[in-house]
Scaffold this motif. Structure first.
Motif, PDB file in Angstrom:
ATOM      1  N   ALA A  25      38.901  39.933  43.336  1.00 55.03           N
ATOM      2  CA  ALA A  25      37.776  40.875  43.347  1.00 55.03           C
ATOM      3  C   ALA A  25      37.340  41.194  44.773  1.00 55.03           C
ATOM      4  O   ALA A  25      37.106  42.361  45.111  1.00 55.03           O
ATOM      5  CB  ALA A  25      36.605  40.293  42.558  1.00 55.03           C
ATOM      6  N   ASP A  54      32.256  52.340  41.563  1.00 61.06           N
ATOM      7  CA  ASP A  54      33.705  52.415  41.379  1.00 61.06           C
ATOM      8  C   ASP A  54      34.369  51.140  41.900  1.00 61.06           C
ATOM      9  O   ASP A  54      35.236  50.577  41.231  1.00 61.06           O
ATOM     10  CB  ASP A  54      34.277  53.637  42.105  1.00 61.06           C
ATOM     11  N   LYS A  57      33.590  48.196  39.581  1.00 64.36           N
ATOM     12  CA  LYS A  57      34.396  48.285  38.352  1.00 64.36           C
ATOM     13  C   LYS A  57      35.806  47.772  38.602  1.00 64.36           C
ATOM     14  O   LYS A  57      36.342  46.979  37.825  1.00 64.36           O
ATOM     15  CB  LYS A  57      34.438  49.729  37.844  1.00 64.36           C
ATOM     16  N   ARG A  58      36.414  48.198  39.707  1.00 70.24           N
ATOM     17  CA  ARG A  58      37.770  47.762  40.019  1.00 70.24           C
ATOM     18  C   ARG A  58      37.808  46.275  40.353  1.00 70.24           C
ATOM     19  O   ARG A  58      38.766  45.569  40.005  1.00 70.24           O
ATOM     20  CB  ARG A  58      38.356  48.606  41.142  1.00 70.24           C
ATOM     21  N   VAL A  60      35.802  43.965  39.078  1.00 71.47           N
ATOM     22  CA  VAL A  60      35.674  43.270  37.789  1.00 71.47           C
ATOM     23  C   VAL A  60      37.027  43.262  37.075  1.00 71.47           C
ATOM     24  O   VAL A  60      37.448  42.235  36.527  1.00 71.47           O
ATOM     25  CB  VAL A  60      34.578  43.926  36.921  1.00 71.47           C
ATOM     26  N   GLU A  61      37.702  44.391  37.079  1.00 70.08           N
ATOM     27  CA  GLU A  61      39.020  44.458  36.447  1.00 70.08           C
ATOM     28  C   GLU A  61      39.995  43.491  37.104  1.00 70.08           C
ATOM     29  O   GLU A  61      40.761  42.798  36.423  1.00 70.08           O
ATOM     30  CB  GLU A  61      39.554  45.885  36.486  1.00 70.08           C
ATOM     31  N   ALA A  62      39.964  43.418  38.437  1.00 70.97           N
ATOM     32  CA  ALA A  62      40.865  42.512  39.164  1.00 70.97           C
ATOM     33  C   ALA A  62      40.541  41.056  38.857  1.00 70.97           C
ATOM     34  O   ALA A  62      41.441  40.244  38.617  1.00 70.97           O
ATOM     35  CB  ALA A  62      40.773  42.774  40.662  1.00 70.97           C
ATOM     36  N   GLY A  64      39.195  39.887  36.248  1.00 69.21           N
ATOM     37  CA  GLY A  64      39.404  39.601  34.843  1.00 69.21           C
ATOM     38  C   GLY A  64      40.843  39.628  34.367  1.00 69.21           C
ATOM     39  O   GLY A  64      41.106  39.424  33.187  1.00 69.21           O
ATOM     40  N   GLU A  65      41.774  39.859  35.290  1.00 66.76           N
ATOM     41  CA  GLU A  65      43.188  39.895  34.896  1.00 66.76           C
ATOM     42  C   GLU A  65      43.560  38.619  34.151  1.00 66.76           C
ATOM     43  O   GLU A  65      43.423  37.524  34.672  1.00 66.76           O
ATOM     44  CB  GLU A  65      44.077  40.053  36.127  1.00 66.76           C
TER      45      GLU A  65
END
Length: 103
Positions: A25, A54, A57-58, A60-62, A64-65
């Motif tokens: 993150a 933005d 969001k990215r 959090v996605e990273a 949460g992989e």
């Protein structure tokens, strides 16, 4: 705006650590080019609403992989008329007040 956020996936390593996910993150934040700083509890990022959200969001996605769930804590300082430089200026103002009291 300045946003302080903390992101953590459910699970982690066998010892309960999440440093690998948090590093993913933080990498997203640092690669964004926006002013930022990271401490033991939060990452701070400064920019426009759209830019900051933005990146978060990215991030959090990273983080949460591979995780079934992600926790996000977010605190925002939205101050019209203060577009940039506040991530350092706010701290400088406090440090100045502390120095003034020491004299």
């Amino acid at each position: 705006m300045i946003v302080a956020f903390s992101v953590s996936p459910a699970g982690g390593d066998p010892d309960g650590g999440v440093s690998e996910a948090v590093a993913r993150a933080v990498r997203v934040v640092r690669e964004s080019g926006l002013p930022n700083s990271t401490n033991a509890m939060f990452t701070n990022i400064e920019g426009s609403w759209d830019e900051v959200m933005d990146v978060i969001k990215r991030a959090v996605e990273a983080a949460g992989e591979g995780a079934p769930r992600v926790s996000l804590v977010l605190k925002a300082d939205i101050r019209p008329g203060y577009d940039s430089g506040q991530i350092e200026a706010k701290v400088a103002r406090v440090e100045q007040k502390l120095a003034d009291r020491e004299d």
